[in-house]
Design an enzyme around this catalytic site. Sequence first.
Site, short mmCIF file in Angstrom:
data_model
loop_
_atom_site.label_atom_id
_atom_site.label_comp_id
_atom_site.label_asym_id
_atom_site.label_seq_id
_atom_site.Cartn_x
_atom_site.Cartn_y
_atom_site.Cartn_z
N TYR A 2 0.78 -1.30 0.15
CA TYR A 2 -0.05 0.00 -0.15
C TYR A 2 0.87 1.18 0.04
O TYR A 2 2.29 1.23 0.19
CB TYR A 2 -0.97 0.24 1.24
CG TYR A 2 -0.28 0.47 2.54
CD1 TYR A 2 -0.54 1.62 3.21
CD2 TYR A 2 0.33 -0.49 3.11
CE1 TYR A 2 0.22 1.93 4.25
CE2 TYR A 2 1.05 -0.36 4.24
CZ TYR A 2 1.03 0.85 4.79
OH TYR A 2 1.56 1.33 6.08
N ARG A 53 8.18 3.99 -5.03
CA ARG A 53 8.06 3.19 -3.84
C ARG A 53 7.02 1.80 -4.17
O ARG A 53 7.22 0.92 -3.76
CB ARG A 53 7.89 3.59 -2.76
CG ARG A 53 8.22 2.71 -1.27
CD ARG A 53 8.22 3.46 0.04
NE ARG A 53 6.81 4.08 0.07
CZ ARG A 53 6.72 4.81 1.30
NH1 ARG A 53 7.59 5.13 2.18
NH2 ARG A 53 5.52 5.14 1.39
N ARG A 66 -7.77 -20.27 -1.34
CA ARG A 66 -6.78 -20.24 -0.41
C ARG A 66 -5.90 -21.44 -0.42
O ARG A 66 -5.97 -22.64 -0.08
CB ARG A 66 -7.61 -20.39 1.02
CG ARG A 66 -6.59 -19.58 1.99
CD ARG A 66 -7.23 -19.59 3.51
NE ARG A 66 -6.42 -18.85 4.51
CZ ARG A 66 -5.36 -19.41 5.03
NH1 ARG A 66 -4.88 -20.62 4.81
NH2 ARG A 66 -4.63 -18.95 5.87
N LYS A 117 6.60 -2.02 1.62
CA LYS A 117 5.23 -1.24 2.36
C LYS A 117 4.12 -2.40 2.22
O LYS A 117 3.25 -2.02 1.67
CB LYS A 117 5.07 0.09 1.88
CG LYS A 117 4.15 0.76 2.79
CD LYS A 117 4.16 2.23 2.24
CE LYS A 117 3.44 3.32 3.18
NZ LYS A 117 3.62 3.50 4.48
N GLU A 173 12.53 2.47 13.71
CA GLU A 173 11.45 3.67 13.50
C GLU A 173 10.34 3.46 14.03
O GLU A 173 10.11 2.65 15.12
CB GLU A 173 11.32 3.42 11.98
CG GLU A 173 10.61 1.82 11.46
CD GLU A 173 10.44 1.78 9.89
OE1 GLU A 173 10.47 2.73 9.17
OE2 GLU A 173 10.46 0.77 9.70
N LEU A 225 11.30 1.43 6.64
CA LEU A 225 10.85 1.84 5.47
C LEU A 225 11.44 2.94 4.86
O LEU A 225 11.79 3.80 5.83
CB LEU A 225 9.48 1.94 5.68
CG LEU A 225 8.48 2.27 4.53
CD1 LEU A 225 8.32 1.06 3.48
CD2 LEU A 225 7.27 3.06 4.98
#
Length: 291
Positions: free
Chosen positions: A33, A52, A100, A145, A178, A203
């Site tokens: 995302y 990114r 799945r 991310k 972070e 990140l």
Amino acid sequence: MSRIAYVNGQYLPHADASVHVEDRGFQFADGVYEVVAVYKGQLIDEKGHLDRLERSLHALRIAMPLARAALSQILRRMVRLNLVREGLVYLQVTRGVSPRDFPFPYAAMPTIVITARNKAFPGRDVKAATVITTPDQRWARRDIKSVALLPATLAKQKAREAGAFEAWQVDANGYVTEGASSNAWIVTKDNVIVTREADHNILRGITRMAILEFARENGFKYEERAFTVAEAQNAREAFVSSASTFVMPIWKIDDVAISNGEMGPVANTLRNAYFDAMDQLADDAKNRSKS
């Protein structure tokens, strides 16, 4: 006007937007995302966020769901449809829908969801916030991310219950990696800005990259290296950065106050530089629309 969401090529009322129950984003957190700030109707650091996004998708071997130019147009349309002058656009891409099973499906098409909402940002003058520290429990590829945000959710909840703005995550060697949703920074007694090197452990924040450029432009010395909680508690200043906070000063780390609660001069300079750049972007867009 009701909010509008974009799901796989359709613009839908937000309340009616949905994805399949067997989407791999839901089943496996198999997706990535981006969150892009909107200021005066303009997307902030759009190129960095899309760069990114492509890196994250490539790392997970997920195809870009759309050509980049088309994606950029959809983001702008979502800003207009939702009447966002100041706020956030959220973009999520997953591997798609498949029965799945752990291995990658052969024929699944990526799922893309985009939402936008208004959110008022603190202005140039902002009160300093507090952070707590917590062990870093995330996976080893924090540079991707990913939508797998359970460790960040637990850290954020811990911060909320402690009355803090953010939680700084600390690795097994005692170094700050972070924040749960931000990059961490300190300013040493020698006026050197320090933030952790952007390797697989953190990140590579898009706002982080802009701040490093503003630091260079304003003549600040900076180092990209790890720092301990103790070094942070003895620093002259501390702050966090993200797409929704820009530069947010920190005055207290756990129970140790490092200032009187006011924003320090370095954080103040960098926050103003960021706002200056955003104002210039908005002015340039306004001038283009007139020509």
